[in-house]
Design a protein around this motif. Sequence first.
Motif, mmCIF file in Angstrom:
data_model
loop_
_atom_site.group_PDB
_atom_site.id
_atom_site.type_symbol
_atom_site.label_atom_id
_atom_site.label_comp_id
_atom_site.label_asym_id
_atom_site.label_seq_id
_atom_site.Cartn_x
_atom_site.Cartn_y
_atom_site.Cartn_z
ATOM 1 N N UNK A 69 0.818 -1.218 0.000
ATOM 2 C CA UNK A 69 0.000 0.000 0.000
ATOM 3 C C UNK A 69 0.851 1.267 0.000
ATOM 4 N N UNK A 70 2.159 1.133 0.268
ATOM 5 C CA UNK A 70 3.083 2.253 0.368
ATOM 6 C C UNK A 70 2.569 3.296 1.372
ATOM 7 N N UNK A 71 2.253 2.796 2.561
ATOM 8 C CA UNK A 71 1.804 3.648 3.662
ATOM 9 C C UNK A 71 2.663 3.372 4.886
ATOM 10 N N UNK A 72 2.693 4.355 5.771
ATOM 11 C CA UNK A 72 3.542 4.283 6.959
ATOM 12 C C UNK A 72 2.712 4.671 8.176
ATOM 13 N N UNK A 73 2.772 3.861 9.232
ATOM 14 C CA UNK A 73 1.981 4.097 10.444
ATOM 15 C C UNK A 73 2.924 4.194 11.637
ATOM 16 N N UNK A 74 2.695 5.236 12.452
ATOM 17 C CA UNK A 74 3.638 5.521 13.528
ATOM 18 C C UNK A 74 2.901 6.076 14.737
ATOM 19 N N UNK A 75 3.452 5.811 15.929
ATOM 20 C CA UNK A 75 2.925 6.328 17.190
ATOM 21 C C UNK A 75 3.936 7.325 17.750
ATOM 22 N N UNK A 76 3.493 8.579 17.928
ATOM 23 C CA UNK A 76 4.379 9.622 18.420
ATOM 24 C C UNK A 76 3.683 10.433 19.506
ATOM 25 N N UNK A 77 4.487 11.186 20.253
ATOM 26 C CA UNK A 77 3.988 12.164 21.222
ATOM 27 C C UNK A 77 4.359 13.548 20.710
ATOM 28 N N UNK A 78 3.347 14.356 20.430
ATOM 29 C CA UNK A 78 3.586 15.737 20.024
ATOM 30 C C UNK A 78 3.829 16.609 21.249
#
Length: 413
Positions: A69-78
């Motif tokens: 799918x050429x997608x990227x999933x990430x968990x971050x803290x802003x």
Amino acid sequence: MRNFLGLFLLITLLTIIPESIGQDVAAVLKKSLLSNYDKSLRPVKSVSTAVNVDFDISLRKVIELAEKAQTFRINIWLRLYWYDEYLRWNASEHGGVDSLTIHSSDVWRPDIFLYNNVAETYGAVEPITAVTVTSAGRVTYLQPAIFTSACPVDISRFPFDKQECILEFGSWAYTRERLNMSLVNPAADRQAFTHNVEWILNGVPMERKEALYSCCPEPYVSILLKLQLERRSFFYMFNMVLPCAILMILNVFGFYIPPDSGERLGFFITILLALVVFLQVLSSSLPKTSTTTPQLGQFFAATIALVGFSCLASIVVIRLSYSSPPSRPLPRWLRLLLLRYLARLFCMNTIAEEKHVDNTEKEGTNRSFDQKSQRNEEEADQDEWKMAALVLDRALMFVVGLASIIVCVMLLR
């Protein structure tokens, strides 16, 4: 006993009363600050003043990079910081209260969006947590979030590839003159990062960007978060490259199967079918693109070509070994190439010497044209073709072995 109980009650009251008074003062202060507060307006008293937002990120986890799918999933803290001119007070006039905790939905927040969002949501930062406000108006907004962005994947070096996924954050409504963003650190914080089993994180630099769009004459400011990833290749080396290399070795040693046994061709075809299955498994996990071919796919394709060449070589050798009568004599140039030069090169001198003796005896006798003599000559020619086929078979085995080594060196670097 009564004196002891009285002292205990007095100490308890002196401890609880200031805290309750402090809470009451904070509640009154919060109500006072938010009574005439308009969270839809920028928190500056001058229209020409820009809100300066300090931007920082703490990286938590790389959830998934989906190649197909050429997608990227990430968990971050802003981590966002700015000054709100409408949330200021004198701490000494409010019982020493120098900070307040207010829910983020009750105050103005910068409308930060993920520009290259591909999730079903619109990539906005939802007001989930509270903000901390100091008496000087300094607002601290710490917000956890999971984002899904587009990430073009270059599979030309798969499974030894390196990818760079970029997340672009910026305001949707405010230009630089109204909302300016700056970086707190040149790279994201990785102290709380959880390592991914498929990818190695080499770096997470951040960059400030200004861009002009056709809609507006003023530039917009955005922050680029660049994740530099390197694939862990052991899984593919163990489960795909190693079996393919073993099949490649078997392809070379398959030439030791005697051509007249009838099993060699079936052996090569079995290897060919196994490689086709591996290639199908590989192609099912990669994007369907015609612009580039993954390195592992090139390795499989080269191995399939080598096995196909081995099949064709076996067919030629078998055909030479079983030349149907009446057989013609072996051409002189082919006799010199195979039975003299190549036979000596591949340490098959006995075949060359045997043929040399056979030719001397044949030249020293007068040829008769009876049926028996003619049959002997045909048998001698047939043996000559078989010996030539054996030398050619050995030469082809060395060619396939050398080609296999070149393929491994070139495509498994």
